[in-house]
Design an enzyme around this catalytic site. Structure first.
Site, PDB file in Angstrom:
ATOM      1  CB  CYS A 378      65.856  71.899   0.814  1.00 58.40           C
ATOM      2  SG  CYS A 378      65.791  71.397   1.681  1.00 58.40           S
ATOM      3  CG  HIS A 505      61.346  70.669  -0.839  1.00 64.00           C
ATOM      4  ND1 HIS A 505      62.487  70.265  -1.519  1.00 64.00           N
ATOM      5  CD2 HIS A 505      62.162  70.179   0.796  1.00 64.00           C
ATOM      6  CE1 HIS A 505      63.102  69.320  -0.768  1.00 64.00           C
ATOM      7  NE2 HIS A 505      63.472  69.809   0.458  1.00 64.00           N
ATOM      8  CD  GLU A 507      60.732  69.982  -5.187  1.00 59.20           C
ATOM      9  OE1 GLU A 507      60.523  71.556  -4.706  1.00 59.20           O
ATOM     10  OE2 GLU A 507      61.235  69.723  -3.955  1.00 59.20           O
TER      11      GLU A 507
END
Ligand code: GLN
Length: 533
Positions: A378, A505, A507
């Site tokens: 990001c 993102h 994750e």
């Protein structure tokens, strides 16, 4: 009809109620019950979107774009499920819909009150989710006795009356400290917090005693006696290093067995094989790689919780432990590249605002020049573009207009239609969007398919005006937004051992048994760097 398990907390906050609730969810799900988790946050904020990660840890983002408490991330990872914004109930949401209904005249002239209007709204929200499930675990944030959580506890109490005792269970998580001087576990705080709970009309069915070491039998007996909870329902949850071990401990302690019994459910055997294998595999790992996370909220590890977890998932997948070197990006500005020496990989995570930006750019630079496996996320993706523009294209002063509105080379900028709208939270691109991955790229090899859906939380974009220039110098934009095809989503650098960054993102969708591909690739590259490929 669904059964409800309310999880409350006593004595102190930070006991790991979230992990406990997630574990309980997993234990019920692994018994074949359709299970989901809800988080109640008694704060007045409407959602977590505007909250500083330093206070509550990371803001988790769901597929539907909901910005929620990080516990929803724990639920998603433990239950391997995807939740919605509705699974996070806040005081802000409850009050704003009650006030909206009042303005509309829905209450037909009644005096609008906490009981019944607020409590009805709370119950309605919980029941709405319950429709598709056998079991709903509802975690009530905060500590019993807080003013903020009162309406939620009251709603929970009413639910037990309305749904029937056999359909609602209460689990109270408390703290049992051990005093160094006497070396004895102290149950008094637990007794007090249960007393407090009972004064609100709630008798816990189960006590989960959090303590450093296993709960002593004498302490268990005492807690049972004073709280009116049978000894077998006083569960010991002692400290463990790996949070993924918690469900296994709670299973051994008989938590879910007791709850299914008290809810009149069939006593089923859980299938925890894969989970147990994963935990054991992680324990067995000996070799270690070190990965630096260069961010601005590193003093509170919870601000990057999902990144930490994604690295753990990738750890198991690659057969190597990951040690994280947390680096404050401002320190890189002051102390230089020295801080990065010896790492096997570098992550520059997401973020907002100017502080520490140059340090992050330095980290990108170091990774690119030294051939160190790199993942930018990001803001980290945007700063990778900035670094490349400055140092490879020679565009001095290139920047994101978020940080330098007057930069001569706005390589990261708002898209034209976004300019002028400046309400915080308002223009953010949130949630899952499609990303189309180009053939023959690293990203394509990692994901193994063309179309992926990843979660976003950003406003700025790579400025389309500079794309050709950047690509001419070797930067490859291997992923592009699948809907409007105008936004750069993934970049990579061929020739470098592992250099990839994403506007989204990754994750947030990483799961214990299914790590995010770009994280998995990073750890693999770090391992190859250290031990040879
Ligand atoms: N601040 C950047 C933006 O808004 C990046 C956001 C982030 O890293 N989550 O675009």
């Amino acid at each position: 009809m669904a059964k409800f398990i309310f999880v409350t907390g006593g004595v102190v906050s930070g006991l790991g109620k979230g992990i406990t609730s997630a574990s309980l969810g997993l234990l019920m799900k692994s018994r074949g019950f359709r299970t989901t988790n809800i988080k109640i946050d008694p704060y007045l904020n409407y959602d977590a979107g505007t909250m500083n990660p330093y206070q509550h840890g990371e803001v988790f983002v769901l597929d539907d774009g909901g910005e929620v408490d990080l516990d929803l991330g724990n639920y998603e990872r433990f239950l391997d499920t995807s939740l919605t914004f509705e699974h996070n109930i806040t005081t802000g949401k409850v009050y704003s819909s009650v006030i909206e209904k009042e303005r509309r005249g829905d209450y037909l002239g009644a005096t609008v009150q906490v009981i019944p209007h607020i409590t009805n709204e709370i119950k309605e929200r919980i029941r709405r989710i319950a429709r598709d499930y056998d079991i709903v675990v509802v975690e009530i944030g905060g500590t019993v006795g807080d003013i903020e959580s009162m309406p939620f506890l009251e709603a929970a109490r009413q639910m037990q009356l309305e749904e029937g005792r056999e359909n609602v269970a209460f689990v109270h998580v408390t703290y049992v400290p051990k005093l160094k001087v006497v070396g004895e576990q102290k149950t008094k705080p637990t007794q007090h917090s249960v007393k407090e709970l009972r004064s609100l009309g709630i008798q816990p069915d189960v006590i989960i005693a959090r303590s450093e070491d296993r709960l002593e039998e004498s302490a268990r007996r005492k807690i049972s006696l004073f709280t009116n909870v049978p000894e077998e329902a006083v569960i010991s949850a002692y400290d463990v290093e790996d949070t993924y071990e918690v469900p296994l401990i709670l299973e051994k302690e008989g938590l879910a067995r007791y709850i299914t019994k008290s809810l009149g459910l069939e006593d089923r055997k859980p299938d925890l094989r894969a989970w147990r294998e994963m935990v054991e595999e992680y324990k067995r790992l000996e070799e270690t790689v070190e990965i630096a996370v260069v961010g601005k909220y590193v003093k509170l590890a919870d601000s990057y919780l999902s990144i930490k977890e994604a690295l753990k998932h990738s750890s198991v997948a690659n057969g190597v432990k990951v040690r994280i070197r947390w680096i404050e990006s401002e320190d890189v500005e002051k102390e230089g590249y020295e801080l990065l020496k010896g790492v096997d990989g570098i992550i520059v995570p997401g973020g907002f605002g100017a502080r520490g930006t140059e340090g992050k750019i330095m980290a990108v630079h170091y990774a690119r020049e030294k051939g160190i496996p790199f993942l930018g996320i990001c803001f980290g993706f945007q700063l990778t573009v900035v670094e490349f523009a400055r140092n490879v294209l020679g565009l001095e002063g290139a920047h994101s207009t978020e940080i330098d509105p007057n930069t001569p080379y706005p390589v990261v900028d708002l898209l034209p239609e976004q300019r002028g709208i400046d309400k915080l939270g308002g223009t953010m691109r949130l949630g899952a969007y499609p990303v189309r991955i180009k053939e023959g790229t690293l990203a394509r090899a990692l994901y193994g398919k063309e179309l992926i859906y990843e979660r976003h939380r950003h406003r700025w974009e790579v400025n389309p005006t500079f794309i050709e220039q950047l690509e001419n110098k070797g930067l490859v934009f291997s992923g592009i937004s699948g809907d409007d095809k105008r936004r750069m989503e993934i970049l990579e650098l061929p020739g470098h051992p592992y250099f990839i960054a994403t506007q989204y993102h990754p994750e947030l969708k990483s799961r214990p048994m299914n790590p995010a591909p770009v994280f998995r690739g990073l750890v693999k590259a770090a391992k190859e760097k250290k031990f040879g490929g």
